[in-house]
Design a protein around this motif. Structure first.
Motif, mmCIF file in Angstrom:
data_model
loop_
_atom_site.group_PDB
_atom_site.id
_atom_site.type_symbol
_atom_site.label_atom_id
_atom_site.label_comp_id
_atom_site.label_asym_id
_atom_site.label_seq_id
_atom_site.Cartn_x
_atom_site.Cartn_y
_atom_site.Cartn_z
ATOM 1 N N ALA A 113 -58.592 26.935 -25.554
ATOM 2 C CA ALA A 113 -59.767 27.798 -25.721
ATOM 3 C C ALA A 113 -60.399 27.610 -27.097
ATOM 4 O O ALA A 113 -61.627 27.699 -27.243
ATOM 5 C CB ALA A 113 -59.386 29.257 -25.508
ATOM 6 N N VAL A 114 -59.577 27.348 -28.099
ATOM 7 C CA VAL A 114 -60.092 27.141 -29.457
ATOM 8 C C VAL A 114 -60.943 25.874 -29.508
ATOM 9 O O VAL A 114 -62.050 25.873 -30.059
ATOM 10 C CB VAL A 114 -58.935 27.044 -30.475
ATOM 11 N N TRP A 115 -60.434 24.799 -28.960
ATOM 12 C CA TRP A 115 -61.168 23.530 -28.994
ATOM 13 C C TRP A 115 -62.510 23.654 -28.282
ATOM 14 O O TRP A 115 -63.524 23.164 -28.772
ATOM 15 C CB TRP A 115 -60.312 22.429 -28.382
ATOM 16 N N ARG A 116 -62.509 24.315 -27.136
ATOM 17 C CA ARG A 116 -63.772 24.498 -26.417
ATOM 18 C C ARG A 116 -64.734 25.351 -27.252
ATOM 19 O O ARG A 116 -65.935 25.055 -27.326
ATOM 20 C CB ARG A 116 -63.522 25.153 -25.062
ATOM 21 N N TYR A 117 -64.215 26.378 -27.895
ATOM 22 C CA TYR A 117 -65.033 27.244 -28.738
ATOM 23 C C TYR A 117 -65.685 26.449 -29.868
ATOM 24 O O TYR A 117 -66.893 26.583 -30.136
ATOM 25 C CB TYR A 117 -64.161 28.366 -29.316
ATOM 26 N N LEU A 118 -64.909 25.629 -30.536
ATOM 27 C CA LEU A 118 -65.422 24.886 -31.685
ATOM 28 C C LEU A 118 -66.625 24.018 -31.324
ATOM 29 O O LEU A 118 -67.570 23.904 -32.094
ATOM 30 C CB LEU A 118 -64.318 24.006 -32.270
ATOM 31 N N PHE A 119 -66.577 23.414 -30.148
ATOM 32 C CA PHE A 119 -67.618 22.465 -29.763
ATOM 33 C C PHE A 119 -68.744 23.064 -28.929
ATOM 34 O O PHE A 119 -69.804 22.436 -28.812
ATOM 35 C CB PHE A 119 -66.995 21.286 -28.998
ATOM 36 N N THR A 120 -68.544 24.252 -28.364
ATOM 37 C CA THR A 120 -69.550 24.760 -27.424
ATOM 38 C C THR A 120 -70.013 26.181 -27.689
ATOM 39 O O THR A 120 -70.976 26.624 -27.057
ATOM 40 C CB THR A 120 -69.024 24.695 -25.974
ATOM 41 N N HIS A 121 -69.375 26.916 -28.600
ATOM 42 C CA HIS A 121 -69.789 28.299 -28.829
ATOM 43 C C HIS A 121 -71.232 28.349 -29.333
ATOM 44 O O HIS A 121 -71.600 27.589 -30.239
ATOM 45 C CB HIS A 121 -68.872 28.964 -29.861
ATOM 46 N N PRO A 122 -72.074 29.203 -28.754
ATOM 47 C CA PRO A 122 -73.474 29.263 -29.204
ATOM 48 C C PRO A 122 -73.574 29.548 -30.705
ATOM 49 O O PRO A 122 -73.004 30.521 -31.205
ATOM 50 C CB PRO A 122 -74.047 30.415 -28.378
#
Length: 338
Positions: free
Chosen positions: A312-321
């Protein structure tokens, strides 16, 4: 009556659909020296196309997954290729490339210059841009990160039409549209990514175990890339915390304006919309493992079933608005006093 429309930004441009007859994850490779005849070795900084045993050193990697809805963003990764990271970038709907550029310069910088507060940042900028920023090296444009990335995307656009790589060209097609680029790296690469983003506006910066340059001042320069577009992730046992290197850089870049430092192991996405994330998972006291553990790979944390702890962290880093940020917090008065 208004005279003119607001200028179009990268976010306003429609993202082209793939139209791939056989959707799949593509992994493409090509040597930088095969793509651009202007590419050169630089023996003075041990930057070569092959090592002493003849193993290729300038192979570049690209990934895109045409089964996933495209986000219209290109990740330029400034360290060595790793399939676990690139597979996930494809899963997120991102295009991704890893480029070989003239970055092996640490060993040649005299100690006095290394610690003078300006030379490291200038060297990073020359390696990234291929422009003359320092007398300590001579890195021509074809061997800098910007041109290597552009030439690789040109090759991909020609050789892999399924990937729609041409969407990342600038309007005049003489370079990349850097406002569509996520510049990312770990350690040395994270620090160069951040230095470049201060100089050149990009869509986002993802800095694993970085940035550092603890004696430099560039982190406090007026930045072409707004502070809400910088994201950092490191382990608390990483040596970068010993001298407050990470907290110093994060504060100088203004990341405290977007939330407190968040321990991802005791919180849930979106982590207070913070730009400063840490982990404390058990690395058996191994600082070297802690340093590399935040990037998907063999050193990363796993649960009892063998699944990665930080998906979830990796996805957040690259895709969080980027527009969603946490509340500003004061700077830490103890940061930098160790």
């Amino acid at each position: 009556m208004a005279c003119c429309a607001a200028p179009m930004t990268a976010a306003d441009v429609p993202v082209p659909a793939y139209g791939d007859a056989a959707p799949q994850r593509y992994h493409l490779t090509k040597r930088a020296s095969d793509i651009d005849s202007r590419a050169r070795e630089h023996p003075a900084i041990d930057f070569r196309f092959t090592d002493k045993e003849g193993k290729v050193q300038d192979l570049q990697h690209a990934v895109v997954d045409t089964r996933v809805a495209p986000r219209g963003r290109l990740v330029v990764w400034l360290m060595g290729y790793g399939a676990p990271l690139f597979d996930r970038l494809g899963d997120y709907g991102l295009h991704a490339i890893q480029v070989h550029y003239a970055n092996k310069w640490f060993g040649i910088i005299p100690t006095k210059a290394r610690d003078d507060g300006t030379s490291l940042g200038k060297m990073r900028l020359e390696a990234a841009t291929g422009q003359d920023f320092t007398p300590l090296a001579s890195i021509p444009q074809p061997d800098g990160m910007m041109e290597r990335a552009y030439q690789f995307v040109r090759w991909l656009a020609r050789e892999h039409p399924q990937g729609k790589w041409e969407q990342f060209f600038s309007a005049d097609r003489q370079g990349l549209n850097w406002e569509k680029v996520i510049i990312a790296g770990s350690s040395h690469g994270a620090t160069t990514a951040a230095r470049f983003a201060v100089h050149q506006r990009v869509d986002r910066v993802v800095a694993f175990c970085g940035p550092r340059d603890q004696l430099e001042s560039w982190q406090g320069f007026p930045s072409a890339t707004p502070s809400n577009r910088f994201f950092g992730f490191s382990h608390v046992l990483d040596g970068g915390w010993t001298g407050d290197h990470y907290c110093r850089s994060w504060q100088m870049l203004g990341l405290h304006q977007h939330g407190a430092i968040v321990d991802v192991d005791s919180s849930q996405p979106p982590y207070g919309n913070s730009r400063r994330l840490t982990t404390h998972f058990d690395v058996k006291g191994d600082a070297k493992r802690a340093h590399s553990s935040v990037v998907p790979g063999g050193a990363s944390g796993k649960d009892a079933s063998g699944k990665f702890l930080h998906e979830a962290v990796w996805r957040y880093l690259f895709t969080h608005p980027v527009e969603q940020t946490g509340a500003a917090v004061p700077v830490d008065p103890d940061c930098g006093k160790k």
